[in-house]
Design an enzyme around this catalytic site. Structure first.
Site, PDB file in Angstrom:
ATOM      1  N   ASN A 154       9.051  11.790   5.613  1.00 15.24           N
ATOM      2  CA  ASN A 154       7.929  12.699   5.885  1.00 15.24           C
ATOM      3  C   ASN A 154       6.614  11.994   6.226  1.00 15.24           C
ATOM      4  O   ASN A 154       5.809  12.528   6.962  1.00 15.24           O
ATOM      5  CB  ASN A 154       7.741  13.687   4.724  1.00 15.24           C
ATOM      6  CG  ASN A 154       7.590  12.996   3.395  1.00 15.24           C
ATOM      7  OD1 ASN A 154       7.826  11.794   3.266  1.00 15.24           O
ATOM      8  ND2 ASN A 154       7.192  13.745   2.399  1.00 15.24           N
ATOM      9  N   GLU A 251       9.317   7.284  -6.520  1.00 12.17           N
ATOM     10  CA  GLU A 251       8.528   8.448  -6.105  1.00 12.17           C
ATOM     11  C   GLU A 251       9.511   9.471  -5.570  1.00 12.17           C
ATOM     12  O   GLU A 251       9.979   9.359  -4.433  1.00 12.17           O
ATOM     13  CB  GLU A 251       7.533   8.037  -5.008  1.00 12.17           C
ATOM     14  CG  GLU A 251       6.412   7.156  -5.503  1.00 12.17           C
ATOM     15  CD  GLU A 251       5.437   7.879  -6.417  1.00 12.17           C
ATOM     16  OE1 GLU A 251       5.532   9.112  -6.552  1.00 12.17           O
ATOM     17  OE2 GLU A 251       4.586   7.196  -7.003  1.00 12.17           O
ATOM     18  N   CYS A 285       6.463  16.103  -0.898  1.00 10.64           N
ATOM     19  CA  CYS A 285       7.117  16.034  -2.213  1.00 10.64           C
ATOM     20  C   CYS A 285       6.344  16.760  -3.301  1.00 10.64           C
ATOM     21  O   CYS A 285       6.918  17.345  -4.205  1.00 10.64           O
ATOM     22  CB  CYS A 285       7.289  14.582  -2.612  1.00 10.64           C
ATOM     23  SG  CYS A 285       5.747  13.686  -2.470  1.00 10.64           S
ATOM     24  N   GLU A 459       1.892   5.130  -7.681  1.00 13.62           N
ATOM     25  CA  GLU A 459       1.389   4.482  -6.475  1.00 13.62           C
ATOM     26  C   GLU A 459      -0.124   4.711  -6.420  1.00 13.62           C
ATOM     27  O   GLU A 459      -0.679   5.543  -7.127  1.00 13.62           O
ATOM     28  CB  GLU A 459       2.066   5.061  -5.227  1.00 13.62           C
ATOM     29  CG  GLU A 459       3.552   4.743  -5.231  1.00 13.62           C
ATOM     30  CD  GLU A 459       4.220   4.835  -3.869  1.00 13.62           C
ATOM     31  OE1 GLU A 459       4.203   5.915  -3.267  1.00 13.62           O
ATOM     32  OE2 GLU A 459       4.774   3.808  -3.423  1.00 13.62           O
TER      33      GLU A 459
HETATM   34  P1  NAD Z   1      16.589  10.465   0.622  1.00  8.84           P
HETATM   35  O1  NAD Z   1      16.681  10.317  -0.849  1.00  8.84           O
HETATM   36  O2  NAD Z   1      17.719  11.056   1.346  1.00  8.84           O
HETATM   37  O3  NAD Z   1      16.352   9.033   1.299  1.00  8.84           O
HETATM   38  C1  NAD Z   1      15.253   8.227   0.937  1.00  8.84           C
HETATM   39  C2  NAD Z   1      15.528   6.794   1.395  1.00  8.84           C
HETATM   40  O4  NAD Z   1      16.541   6.215   0.575  1.00  8.84           O
HETATM   41  C3  NAD Z   1      16.018   6.657   2.837  1.00  8.84           C
HETATM   42  O5  NAD Z   1      15.397   5.540   3.424  1.00  8.84           O
HETATM   43  C4  NAD Z   1      17.505   6.419   2.650  1.00  8.84           C
HETATM   44  O6  NAD Z   1      18.102   5.705   3.705  1.00  8.84           O
HETATM   45  C5  NAD Z   1      17.526   5.599   1.379  1.00  8.84           C
HETATM   46  N1  NAD Z   1      18.776   5.622   0.625  1.00  8.84           N
HETATM   47  C6  NAD Z   1      19.703   6.616   0.554  1.00  8.84           C
HETATM   48  N2  NAD Z   1      20.706   6.259  -0.267  1.00  8.84           N
HETATM   49  C7  NAD Z   1      20.419   5.028  -0.737  1.00  8.84           C
HETATM   50  C8  NAD Z   1      21.069   4.122  -1.624  1.00  8.84           C
HETATM   51  N3  NAD Z   1      22.217   4.437  -2.213  1.00  8.84           N
HETATM   52  N4  NAD Z   1      20.487   2.930  -1.877  1.00  8.84           N
HETATM   53  C9  NAD Z   1      19.296   2.611  -1.321  1.00  8.84           C
HETATM   54  N5  NAD Z   1      18.642   3.416  -0.462  1.00  8.84           N
HETATM   55  C10 NAD Z   1      19.189   4.617  -0.165  1.00  8.84           C
HETATM   56  O7  NAD Z   1      15.231  11.236   0.877  1.00  8.84           O
HETATM   57  P2  NAD Z   1      14.685  11.863   2.235  1.00  8.84           P
HETATM   58  O8  NAD Z   1      15.542  13.021   2.568  1.00  8.84           O
HETATM   59  O9  NAD Z   1      14.464  10.781   3.224  1.00  8.84           O
HETATM   60  O10 NAD Z   1      13.247  12.376   1.786  1.00  8.84           O
HETATM   61  C11 NAD Z   1      13.033  13.586   1.148  1.00  8.84           C
HETATM   62  C12 NAD Z   1      12.929  13.407  -0.352  1.00  8.84           C
HETATM   63  O11 NAD Z   1      11.923  12.442  -0.642  1.00  8.84           O
HETATM   64  C13 NAD Z   1      12.495  14.679  -1.047  1.00  8.84           C
HETATM   65  O12 NAD Z   1      13.217  14.842  -2.236  1.00  8.84           O
HETATM   66  C14 NAD Z   1      11.033  14.417  -1.366  1.00  8.84           C
HETATM   67  O13 NAD Z   1      10.525  15.161  -2.434  1.00  8.84           O
HETATM   68  C15 NAD Z   1      11.028  12.954  -1.620  1.00  8.84           C
HETATM   69  N6  NAD Z   1       9.682  12.409  -1.425  1.00  8.84           N
HETATM   70  C16 NAD Z   1       8.976  11.990  -2.513  1.00  8.84           C
HETATM   71  C17 NAD Z   1       7.692  11.502  -2.371  1.00  8.84           C
HETATM   72  C18 NAD Z   1       6.879  11.028  -3.550  1.00  8.84           C
HETATM   73  O14 NAD Z   1       5.945  10.282  -3.353  1.00  8.84           O
HETATM   74  N7  NAD Z   1       7.177  11.432  -4.774  1.00  8.84           N
HETATM   75  C19 NAD Z   1       7.125  11.426  -1.096  1.00  8.84           C
HETATM   76  C20 NAD Z   1       7.872  11.859  -0.012  1.00  8.84           C
HETATM   77  C21 NAD Z   1       9.159  12.348  -0.190  1.00  8.84           C
END
Ligand code: NAD
Length: 485
Positions: A154, A251, A285, A459
Site C-alpha cells: 500500500n 507492523e 492498516c 516505527e
Molecule cells: P502480506 O502479508 O501478504 O505480504 C507482506 C510482505 O511479506 C510481502 O512483501 C510478501 O511477499 C512477504 N511475505 C509473504 N510471505 C512471506 C514469508 N513466508 N516470509 C517472508 N516474507 C513473506 O501483506 P500485503 O497483502 O502485502 O499487505 C497488506 C497487509 O499489510 C494488511 O494486513 C495490512 O494491514 C498490513 N499493513 C500493515 C501496516 C502497518 O504498518 N501496521 C502497513 C501497511 C500494511
C-alpha cells in the site's frame, strides 16, 4: 515502446541495478487500467546471496562512520526526494493505483520526512556513563548489523524509507524486499541513497514473493527483520526469526475502532471516518473500519456520511481532481467484493456504494454499511478495502468492551467534545496508535505500531532507534581484581 515505469533492472545491489532473468517474471499491472506497465524478475538464490553478502560486507565501515556523516547522507537523500516529488509520486501512482492527489502529499514526502528525521538523530546516538564508586560502566548504542526489510503493497516508498532510514541512521545495512505487487518505488529509494553519498551495499533491494522473503529471514547472517504485512505472514516471519534469535519489528493488520459520541462535532467525525476508511481506497492498516456511533446521532451521522461520500471523485488517478482510486489488484478487488456480499448476506444495511464501479480498472465504490453487529464477518475481519462498518452503541463502558473484543490492536480513535472522556476512553482501549478528534495522522515524530496481533515494536520517532540498535555495557575496574582463589 517501453513504459516509463519500467525500471532499468529488477534489483539494486551494491550501488547498481542488477538483473537475473532466470528469476520468475513478475508483471507490474497499473490498477487503473489493468494494463501491464513493467516486468521485474524474482530474485534467484544467486541474487539473494549477492545482496546479503554485499550488505554484510558494507555494514562495518558504514557503522564506523560518525553519526554526523551518516546523517548528512540521509538528509541529502531527503532533499533529493523532495526535489523529485512529482516524478516519484507519478511512479507511486503507477505502482499502486493511488490517486496523484494523495501520492503528491503522502508518499515520497513521508519518506523524505523519515530520512530527514533519522538523519537528524544519527549524531545523537550515545550511551551513558554509570559511576560505581571508583569503577564505572559505560554503555554504547551499537548497530544490530544486517537488517532485512519486507514491505506491503500500500505504501511502497514510505515503507522502504520508514525501515531504511532508522536502520541506516543506526549504522546497519539493509536488504529490502518490496511487495511483489508494487516492486517499483523502493528501487528509486536505493538509487537516491547512492546519489546522496551512501556507500554501495548499505541499502539493497531485491524482488520476489514470500519465498524470497523467507530466504532472507532465515539466513544466519541476518540480525533483524522488519515486516509490514498481514497477521498470518507476521506469524510465519516472527517464528522464522525466532529460530535464529533475530530481532523483529512487526507492523501488521488491524480492525480498528473509531468511536463517535453524541456530543461530537458531526462534520469532523464524518471527516475522520472518511479519512479512516476511504484514503488510499481503504488500503491502510490503521483504518478505523469499525465505526461505533452513539445511538442519538446515528441517523444524522449516516445522512451526512452518505452525502459526503457521494462527493468522492473516482477516475484517472493521474488527474489531480481524482480523490478515490482503484484497488491495487484484480485479486484484492475480488476479495473486497466478496466481503461486501457477505455484509449484504449477513443483514447489514447498505447505505452507499456496494459494488464495482462501472469503469475500467479495479475500482470499487466507497461503501458504507449500517446496523452492523459485532459478530458479522465485516466487523471481525480485516477487509483492506473501502468498506466502512457502522455499529450502534449506548454507553461508554459497553463501547470500550466491544471495541477491545478483537485479536487486533493497531489503532483507535474517539470523537467527543468531552476531553475527560476522550482521554479516559483512549486509556482503556487496547491499541498502539490512537487519535482524539482526528484519524490516521502518521507524523514521523510519533511512534507508530500495534499491540496484540497487530504487531511488535514501533516505527518512526525515537522509539524506532531502539528497534534498530542495541546497547553494549562495559564495566571498567580501576583497582585490583579480587578472586576467591
Ligand atoms: P502480506 O502479508 O501478504 O505480504 C507482506 C510482505 O511479506 C510481502 O512483501 C510478501 O511477499 C512477504 N511475505 C509473504 N510471505 C512471506 C514469508 N513466508 N516470509 C517472508 N516474507 C513473506 O501483506 P500485503 O497483502 O502485502 O499487505 C497488506 C497487509 O499489510 C494488511 O494486513 C495490512 O494491514 C498490513 N499493513 C500493515 C501496516 C502497518 O504498518 N501496521 C502497513 C501497511 C500494511
Amino acid at each position: 515502446m517501453t513504459h516509463p515505469a519500467q525500471p532499468k533492472a529488477s534489483h539494486f545491489i551494491n550501488g547498481e541495478y542488477v538483473e537475473d532473468t532466470a528469476g520468475t517474471p513478475i508483471p507490474v499491472i497499473y490498477a487503473a487500467t489493468g494494463e501491464q506497465i513493467a516486468t521485474v524478475h524474482a530474485a534467484t538464490p544467486a541474487i539473494v546471496e549477492q545482496a546479503l553478502s554485499t550488505a554484510k560486507a558494507a555494514q562495518k565501515a558504514w557503522a564506523r562512520m560518525t553519526g554526523t556523516e551518516r546523517g548528512r547522507i540521509l538528509r541529502r537523500a531527503a532533499d533529493i526526494m523532495r526535489e523529485r516529488n512529482h516524478d516519484l509520486s507519478v511512479l507511486e501512482t503507477y505502482d499502486t493505483g493511488k490517486p496523484l492527489q494523495e501520492t503528491l502529499v503522502a508518499d515520497a514526502t513521508s519518506g523524505a520526512d523519515a530520512l530527514e528525521y533519522f538523519g537528524g538523530l544519527a549524531a545523537s546516538l550515545t550511551g551513558e556513563h554509570i559511576p560505581l564508586g571508583e569503577d564505572w560502566v559505560y554503555t554504547k548504542r551499537e548497530a544490530l548489523g544486517l537488517c532485512v526489510g519486507i514491505g506491503a503493497w500500500n505504501y511502497p516508498t514510505q515503507i522502504a524509507c520508514w525501515k531504511g532510514a532508522p536502520a541506516l541512521a543506526c549504522g546497519n545495512a539493509m536488504v529490502f524486499k518490496p511487495s511483489e505487487t508494487t516492486p517499483l518505488c523502493a528501487l528509486k529509494v536505493a538509487e537516491i541513497l547512492i546519489e546522496a553519498g551512501a556507500p554501495a551495499g548499505v541499502f539493497n533491494v531485491v524482488q520476489g514473493m514470500g519465498e524470497v522473503g523467507g530466504a532472507l529471514v532465515t539466513d544466519p547472517r541476518v540480525d533483524k527483520v522488519s515486516l509490514t504485512g498481514s497477521v498470518p505472514t507476521g506469524k510465519k516471519v516472527y517464528a522464522a526469526a525466532a529460530e535464529g534469535m533475530k530481532h523483529v519489528t512487526m507492523e501488521l493488520g488491524g480492525k480498528s475502532p473509531l468511536i463517535i459520541f453524541d456530543d461530537a462535532d458531526i462534520d469532523n467525525a464524518v471527516g475522520g471516518a472518511i479519512n479512516g476508511n476511504f484514503y488510499s481506497s481503504g488500503q491502510v492498516c490503521s483504518n478505523g473500519t469499525r465505526v461505533f456511533v452513539q445511538k442519538g446521532i446515528k441517523e444524522k451521522f449516516l445522512a451526512r456520511l452518505a452525502e459526503r461520500t457521494g462527493n468522492a471523485i473516482l477516475g484517472d488517478p493521474m488527474d489531480e481532481a481524482t480523490s478515490f482510486g482503484p484497488m491495487v489488484t484484480e485479486n484484492q478487488m475480488n476479495i473486497v467484493l466478496g466481503y461486501i456480499e457477505k455484509g449484504k448476506e449477513e443483514g447489514a444495511r447498505l447505505i452507499c456504494g456496494g459494488k464495482r464501479a462501472d469503469m475500467d480498472g479495479y475500482f470499487i465504490e466507497p461503501t458504507v454499511f449500517a446496523d452492523v453487529t459485532d459478530d458479522m464477518t465485516i466487523a471481525r475481519e480485516e477487509i483492506f478495502g473501502p468498506v466502512m462498518s457502522v455499529l450502534d452503541f449506548d454507553t461508554e463502558e459497553e463501547v470500550v468492551a466491544r471495541a477491545n473484543d478483537t485479536e487486533f490492536g493497531l489503532s483507535a480513535g474517539v470523537f467527543t467534545k468531552d476531553f475527560t472522556r476522550a482521554h479516559r476512553v483512549i486509556g482503556n482501549l487496547e491499541a498502539g496508535s490512537c487519535f482524539i478528534n482526528s484519524y490516521n495522522d502518521a507524523p514521523v515524530e510519533a511512534p507508530f505500531g500495534g499491540v496484540k496481533a497487530s504487531g511488535v515494536g514501533r516505527e518512526n520517532s525515537k522509539e524506532a532507534i531502539k528497534h534498530f540498535s542495541q546497547v553494549k555495557s562495559v564495566y571498567v575496574r580501576m583497582g585490583d581484581v579480587e578472586a576467591a582463589f
